[in-house]
Design an enzyme around this catalytic site. Structure first.
Site, PDB file in Angstrom:
ATOM      1  N   ASP A 120       0.873  -1.177   0.000  1.00 23.66           N
ATOM      2  CA  ASP A 120       0.000   0.000   0.000  1.00 23.66           C
ATOM      3  C   ASP A 120       0.909   1.226   0.000  1.00 23.66           C
ATOM      4  OD1 ASP A 120      -1.553   2.204   0.855  1.00 23.66           O
ATOM      5  OD2 ASP A 120      -2.870   0.903   2.034  1.00 23.66           O
ATOM      6  N   ILE A 121       0.725   2.085  -0.965  1.00 19.56           N
ATOM      7  CA  ILE A 121       1.593   3.255  -1.115  1.00 19.56           C
ATOM      8  C   ILE A 121       1.566   4.149   0.134  1.00 19.56           C
ATOM      9  CG2 ILE A 121      -0.163   4.695  -2.300  1.00 19.56           C
ATOM     10  CD1 ILE A 121       3.174   4.852  -3.764  1.00 19.56           C
TER      11      ILE A 121
ATOM     12  N   GLY B 235      -9.422   5.037  -5.110  1.00 19.39           N
ATOM     13  CA  GLY B 235      -8.120   4.395  -5.308  1.00 19.39           C
ATOM     14  C   GLY B 235      -7.040   4.991  -4.427  1.00 19.39           C
ATOM     15  N   VAL B 236      -5.887   5.227  -5.018  1.00 16.63           N
ATOM     16  CA  VAL B 236      -4.741   5.774  -4.301  1.00 16.63           C
ATOM     17  C   VAL B 236      -5.104   7.135  -3.683  1.00 16.63           C
ATOM     18  CG1 VAL B 236      -2.417   6.728  -4.622  1.00 16.63           C
ATOM     19  CG2 VAL B 236      -3.046   4.562  -5.717  1.00 16.63           C
ATOM     20  N   ASP B 237      -5.780   7.951  -4.456  1.00 18.12           N
ATOM     21  CA  ASP B 237      -6.176   9.294  -4.028  1.00 18.12           C
ATOM     22  C   ASP B 237      -6.995   9.238  -2.733  1.00 18.12           C
ATOM     23  OD1 ASP B 237      -6.344  12.020  -4.309  1.00 18.12           O
ATOM     24  OD2 ASP B 237      -7.746  12.002  -5.992  1.00 18.12           O
TER      25      ASP B 237
ATOM     26  N   THR C 182      -3.716   2.945 -13.971  1.00 18.54           N
ATOM     27  CA  THR C 182      -4.169   1.561 -14.209  1.00 18.54           C
ATOM     28  C   THR C 182      -5.367   1.143 -13.343  1.00 18.54           C
ATOM     29  OG1 THR C 182      -2.484   0.764 -12.669  1.00 18.54           O
ATOM     30  CG2 THR C 182      -1.936   0.721 -15.012  1.00 18.54           C
ATOM     31  N   GLY C 183      -5.961   2.101 -12.611  1.00 18.78           N
ATOM     32  CA  GLY C 183      -7.161   1.798 -11.832  1.00 18.78           C
ATOM     33  C   GLY C 183      -8.375   2.351 -12.543  1.00 18.78           C
TER      34      GLY C 183
ATOM     35  N   TYR D 269      -8.692   4.852 -14.295  1.00 18.48           N
ATOM     36  CA  TYR D 269      -8.443   5.398 -15.625  1.00 18.48           C
ATOM     37  C   TYR D 269      -8.238   4.341 -16.708  1.00 18.48           C
ATOM     38  CZ  TYR D 269      -8.400  10.236 -13.915  1.00 18.48           C
ATOM     39  OH  TYR D 269      -8.756  11.458 -13.399  1.00 18.48           O
TER      40      TYR D 269
HETATM   41  P1  ADP Z   1      -5.995   6.094 -11.741  1.00 18.16           P
HETATM   42  O1  ADP Z   1      -7.204   6.965 -11.492  1.00 18.16           O
HETATM   43  O2  ADP Z   1      -4.789   6.892 -12.182  1.00 18.16           O
HETATM   44  O3  ADP Z   1      -6.291   4.933 -12.620  1.00 18.16           O
HETATM   45  P2  ADP Z   1      -6.159   4.571  -9.219  1.00 18.16           P
HETATM   46  O4  ADP Z   1      -5.756   5.135  -7.906  1.00 18.16           O
HETATM   47  O5  ADP Z   1      -7.596   4.288  -9.474  1.00 18.16           O
HETATM   48  O6  ADP Z   1      -5.543   5.593 -10.303  1.00 18.16           O
HETATM   49  O7  ADP Z   1      -5.322   3.244  -9.500  1.00 18.16           O
HETATM   50  C1  ADP Z   1      -3.967   3.210  -9.858  1.00 18.16           C
HETATM   51  C2  ADP Z   1      -3.361   1.887  -9.453  1.00 18.16           C
HETATM   52  O8  ADP Z   1      -3.106   1.904  -8.052  1.00 18.16           O
HETATM   53  C3  ADP Z   1      -4.251   0.674  -9.714  1.00 18.16           C
HETATM   54  O9  ADP Z   1      -3.442  -0.320 -10.345  1.00 18.16           O
HETATM   55  C4  ADP Z   1      -4.709   0.249  -8.322  1.00 18.16           C
HETATM   56  O10 ADP Z   1      -4.844  -1.163  -8.207  1.00 18.16           O
HETATM   57  C5  ADP Z   1      -3.569   0.716  -7.444  1.00 18.16           C
HETATM   58  N1  ADP Z   1      -3.909   1.056  -6.032  1.00 18.16           N
HETATM   59  C6  ADP Z   1      -5.112   1.349  -5.484  1.00 18.16           C
HETATM   60  N2  ADP Z   1      -4.969   1.662  -4.168  1.00 18.16           N
HETATM   61  C7  ADP Z   1      -3.638   1.573  -3.883  1.00 18.16           C
HETATM   62  C8  ADP Z   1      -2.846   1.752  -2.699  1.00 18.16           C
HETATM   63  N3  ADP Z   1      -3.390   2.112  -1.533  1.00 18.16           N
HETATM   64  N4  ADP Z   1      -1.490   1.580  -2.817  1.00 18.16           N
HETATM   65  C9  ADP Z   1      -0.927   1.231  -3.978  1.00 18.16           C
HETATM   66  N5  ADP Z   1      -1.614   1.035  -5.124  1.00 18.16           N
HETATM   67  C10 ADP Z   1      -2.952   1.194  -5.078  1.00 18.16           C
END
Ligand code: ADP
Length: 186
Positions: free
Chosen positions: A16-17, A38-40, A130-131, A133
């Protein structure tokens, strides 16, 4: 897995980032900079409200119309272990004919440029786009790793670049591409 590119370490990890203890983690923001999924979502949840407050200030002073795709801005890390968060906007995948690769490459390069400008030497990226988007993982990995390699070969002030992949299968994809691009890991 880990490689040495010039003087910098490039590492691929699963996790997890928001757990990363580095100078900066990179957020997959959207152009509003107002948070999302997602990450945001994870970054704002764990980092607390100061990050959003700083994002709002950046919106009103620097990017009233929103942060364009491929650009990057920086805030503090709030309550995260990481000192700072670099917010970048990856491209939405439209099939590959809408300049997606160049825009994805810009998102990585501009994040790295900004880190260097701020004196930050250890940075962790998620797999941008890759999430939500919808960017295909293999193509995204090729662009992400190729861009970072080219950057590290040109500039030598970065010490450590980590990719933190969320799933085992995403990690395997990145590893395969990295071996093809960089050779055997250390
Ligand atoms: P985007 O909107 O740019 O596609 P996302 O945040 O939806 O970004 O997803 C980008 C990638 O991060 C995806 O491959 C997803 O599986 C991964 N991801 C989601 N949550 C986390 C996290 N907490 N830590 C690391 N990677 C994550």
């Amino acid at each position: 897995m880990e490689w040495l590119i010039d003087k910098a370490k490039l590492r691929l990890l699963q996790g997890d980032i928001t757990d990363q203890y580095v100078d900066a983690i990179v957020n997959t923001a959207n152009s509003s900079l107002m948070g999302g999924g997602g990450v945001d979502g994870a970054i704002h949840r764990r980092g607390g409200p100061t990050i959003l407050r700083e994002c709002k200030r950046i919106r009103s002073y620097d990017w009233p119309e929103g942060l364009p795709t491929g650009k990057a801005v920086i805030t503090s890390g709030g309550r995260l272990k990481a000192r700072s968060v670099i917010h970048t906007v990856g491209p939405v995948w439209h099939g590959g004919g809408k300049d997606e690769a160049r825009l994805l490459s810009d998102a990585y390069r501009n994040s790295l440029e900004l880190a260097i400008k701020k004196g930050l030497k250890r940075i962790s990226f998620p797999s941008i786009s890759t999430g939500t988007y919808g960017y295909p993982m293999i193509d995204a990995a090729r662009t992400a790793l190729g861009t970072v390699k080219e950057f590290l070969e040109k500039k030598d002030s970065m010490e450590e670049v980590n990719f933190v992949l969320f799933t085992e299968s995403d990690l395997r994809t990145y590893e395969e591409i990295a071996i093809a691009l960089f050779g055997k890991p250390r």
